[in-house]
Design a protein around this motif. Structure first.
Motif, short mmCIF file in Angstrom:
data_model
loop_
_atom_site.label_atom_id
_atom_site.label_comp_id
_atom_site.label_asym_id
_atom_site.label_seq_id
_atom_site.Cartn_x
_atom_site.Cartn_y
_atom_site.Cartn_z
N CYS A 1 -5.83 30.59 -1.02
CA CYS A 1 -4.62 31.42 -1.08
C CYS A 1 -3.71 31.13 0.12
N LEU A 2 -4.31 30.92 1.28
CA LEU A 2 -3.54 30.62 2.47
C LEU A 2 -2.79 29.29 2.32
N ILE A 3 -3.48 28.28 1.82
CA ILE A 3 -2.85 26.97 1.63
C ILE A 3 -1.75 27.05 0.57
N LYS A 4 -2.01 27.80 -0.48
CA LYS A 4 -1.00 27.99 -1.54
C LYS A 4 0.26 28.64 -0.97
N LYS A 5 0.07 29.64 -0.14
CA LYS A 5 1.21 30.32 0.47
C LYS A 5 1.95 29.39 1.43
N ALA A 6 1.19 28.58 2.17
CA ALA A 6 1.81 27.62 3.10
C ALA A 6 2.66 26.60 2.35
N LYS A 7 2.14 26.08 1.25
CA LYS A 7 2.89 25.11 0.45
C LYS A 7 4.16 25.73 -0.10
N GLU B 1 0.85 -1.19 0.00
CA GLU B 1 0.00 0.00 0.00
C GLU B 1 0.88 1.24 0.00
N PHE B 2 0.74 2.07 -1.03
CA PHE B 2 1.48 3.33 -1.10
C PHE B 2 0.82 4.34 -0.16
N ASP B 3 1.62 5.01 0.64
CA ASP B 3 1.08 6.08 1.47
C ASP B 3 0.58 7.23 0.59
N LYS B 4 -0.27 8.07 1.15
CA LYS B 4 -0.68 9.27 0.43
C LYS B 4 0.56 10.08 0.08
N HIS B 5 0.60 10.55 -1.17
CA HIS B 5 1.79 11.28 -1.60
C HIS B 5 1.45 12.22 -2.75
N VAL B 6 2.44 12.98 -3.17
CA VAL B 6 2.31 13.90 -4.30
C VAL B 6 3.52 13.73 -5.20
N HIS B 7 3.42 14.22 -6.43
CA HIS B 7 4.55 14.27 -7.36
C HIS B 7 4.70 15.70 -7.86
N GLU B 8 5.91 16.05 -8.24
CA GLU B 8 6.13 17.36 -8.86
C GLU B 8 5.67 17.37 -10.31
N GLU B 9 5.58 16.18 -10.91
CA GLU B 9 5.24 16.07 -12.32
C GLU B 9 3.75 15.80 -12.53
N TYR B 10 3.32 15.95 -13.78
CA TYR B 10 2.02 15.43 -14.20
C TYR B 10 2.18 13.92 -14.35
N THR B 11 1.20 13.16 -13.85
CA THR B 11 1.30 11.71 -13.87
C THR B 11 0.13 11.10 -14.64
N ILE C 1 -3.19 12.65 -13.08
CA ILE C 1 -2.96 13.26 -11.77
C ILE C 1 -2.11 14.51 -11.93
N ASN C 2 -2.56 15.60 -11.35
CA ASN C 2 -1.86 16.87 -11.45
C ASN C 2 -0.68 16.95 -10.48
N PRO C 3 0.30 17.80 -10.75
CA PRO C 3 1.38 18.03 -9.79
C PRO C 3 0.81 18.46 -8.45
N ASP C 4 1.39 17.97 -7.38
CA ASP C 4 1.02 18.34 -6.02
C ASP C 4 -0.39 17.87 -5.63
N GLU C 5 -0.96 16.95 -6.39
CA GLU C 5 -2.29 16.41 -6.08
C GLU C 5 -2.13 15.15 -5.24
N VAL C 6 -2.74 15.14 -4.07
CA VAL C 6 -2.59 14.02 -3.14
C VAL C 6 -3.31 12.78 -3.67
N HIS C 7 -2.62 11.66 -3.65
CA HIS C 7 -3.22 10.40 -4.09
C HIS C 7 -2.50 9.23 -3.42
N ALA C 8 -3.07 8.06 -3.54
CA ALA C 8 -2.48 6.84 -2.99
C ALA C 8 -3.11 5.65 -3.70
N CYS C 9 -2.48 4.49 -3.61
CA CYS C 9 -3.07 3.30 -4.22
C CYS C 9 -2.65 2.05 -3.46
N LYS C 10 -3.46 1.02 -3.58
CA LYS C 10 -3.16 -0.25 -2.93
C LYS C 10 -3.91 -1.36 -3.67
N THR C 11 -3.57 -2.59 -3.32
CA THR C 11 -4.24 -3.72 -3.94
C THR C 11 -5.64 -3.87 -3.37
N GLU C 12 -6.57 -4.22 -4.24
CA GLU C 12 -7.95 -4.44 -3.79
C GLU C 12 -8.20 -5.92 -3.53
#
Length: 274
Positions: free
Chosen positions: A172-178, A33-43, A71-82
């Motif tokens: 805007c607040l979240i964007k600035k935090a990131k 099971e992959f933990d929730k994560h993000v990528h810098e790239e488009y996936t 999946i967009n850059p910086d978009e949170v996602h995860a996957c696992k076996t069903e």
């Protein structure tokens, strides 16, 4: 009595023959099971066989063969076996600069849907990945086919943020935090550091960040460090230096976090690029 299935944990990365800003991935898992994560790239992810359960857009979804996930850059996602039989999939990572080039220099590009249903695009992408992995395609043919299929995806499933004033104050607040976390990823940041930068209560910030990103600020910081670590490892930096430069406590800390996100140890990941 039901026999336990052997553990399947196969993962492979490689760079496309044509550009440094395209990376391919091939994976086959049945108990991981992959933990929730993000990528810098488009996936772009293609489910090739079996059933995959994925966290996208804040919800869990089930996918099987022929699904295309965008999946967009910086978009949170995860996957696992069903199911215990596992699943196979391929992913293609495109740097933002390449997608902007395909969109004639437009900025703030995003996939409008997380799942794209198009049998012809799926067939073309599967063929490209398969041929490039086996080195059965010339650089010219690979580049032409990739550009053609990416343009199709862009035309079908892409929007542009042309009006930044439409963002809510919370967005805007979240964007600035990131941005602050990204700029200071190697530091030992605290909630007080971030909330002071944003001029808000740390309790308000923590609640809002988790609500908007599905992650705690600490988990997001760890993910940004992993993305930076990938860049160091691809360039051939030592694992100990990578851990130090990216703000991890030690090699063991990097190893643990890295495998939970990529399915590979830092050393195994680096071996694919050097």
């Amino acid at each position: 009595m039901k026999k336990d299935l052997d553990l399947i944990h196969n993962a492979k990365f490689w760079k496309a023959n044509i550009k440094e800003d395209i990376t391919f991935f091939d994976g086959h898992f049945n108990r991981f099971e992959f933990d929730k994560h993000v990528h810098e790239e488009y996936t772009i992810t293609l489910v090739q066989d079996g059933n995959m359960k994925a966290f996208l857009d804040g919800f869990s979804h089930s996918f099987n063969e022929s699904a295309i996930l965008t999946i967009n850059p910086d978009e949170v996602h995860a996957c696992k076996t069903e199911h215990e039989e596992g699943y196979k999939y391929n992913s293609i990572y495109f740097k933002q600069s390449l997608v902007e080039e395909l969109c004639e220099g437009k900025k703030d590009i995003f996939f409008s849907k997380s799942v794209l249903e198009n049998k012809e695009i799926y067939r073309k992408l599967t063929s490209i990945v398969s041929k490039d992995e086996k080195k059965q395609i010339s650089q010219l043919e690979l580049e032409c086919e990739l550009i053609e299929v990416m343009k199709s995806i862009v035309n079908l499933n892409t929007n542009f943020n042309t009006n930044t004033s439409s963002l809510t104050p919370h967005d805007c607040l979240i964007k600035k935090a990131k941005e602050y976390i990204n700029d200071n990823f190697s530091l030992n940041l605290t909630l007080d550091d971030i909330s002071k930068e944003l001029s808000v209560s740390k309790y308000h910030f923590l609640r809002l960040f988790k609500e908007k990103t599905y992650l705690s600020p600490h988990n997001y910081l760890m993910l940004r460090r992993i993305e930076k670590a990938k860049q160091f490892l691809q360039k051939g930096d030592s694992i100990i230096n990578t851990a130090y430069e990216c703000g991890f406590n030690d090699q063991s800390h990097l190893h643990r976090r890295f495998k939970a996100i990529t399915g590979l140890t830092p050393k195994n990941y680096q071996n694919f690029f050097n």
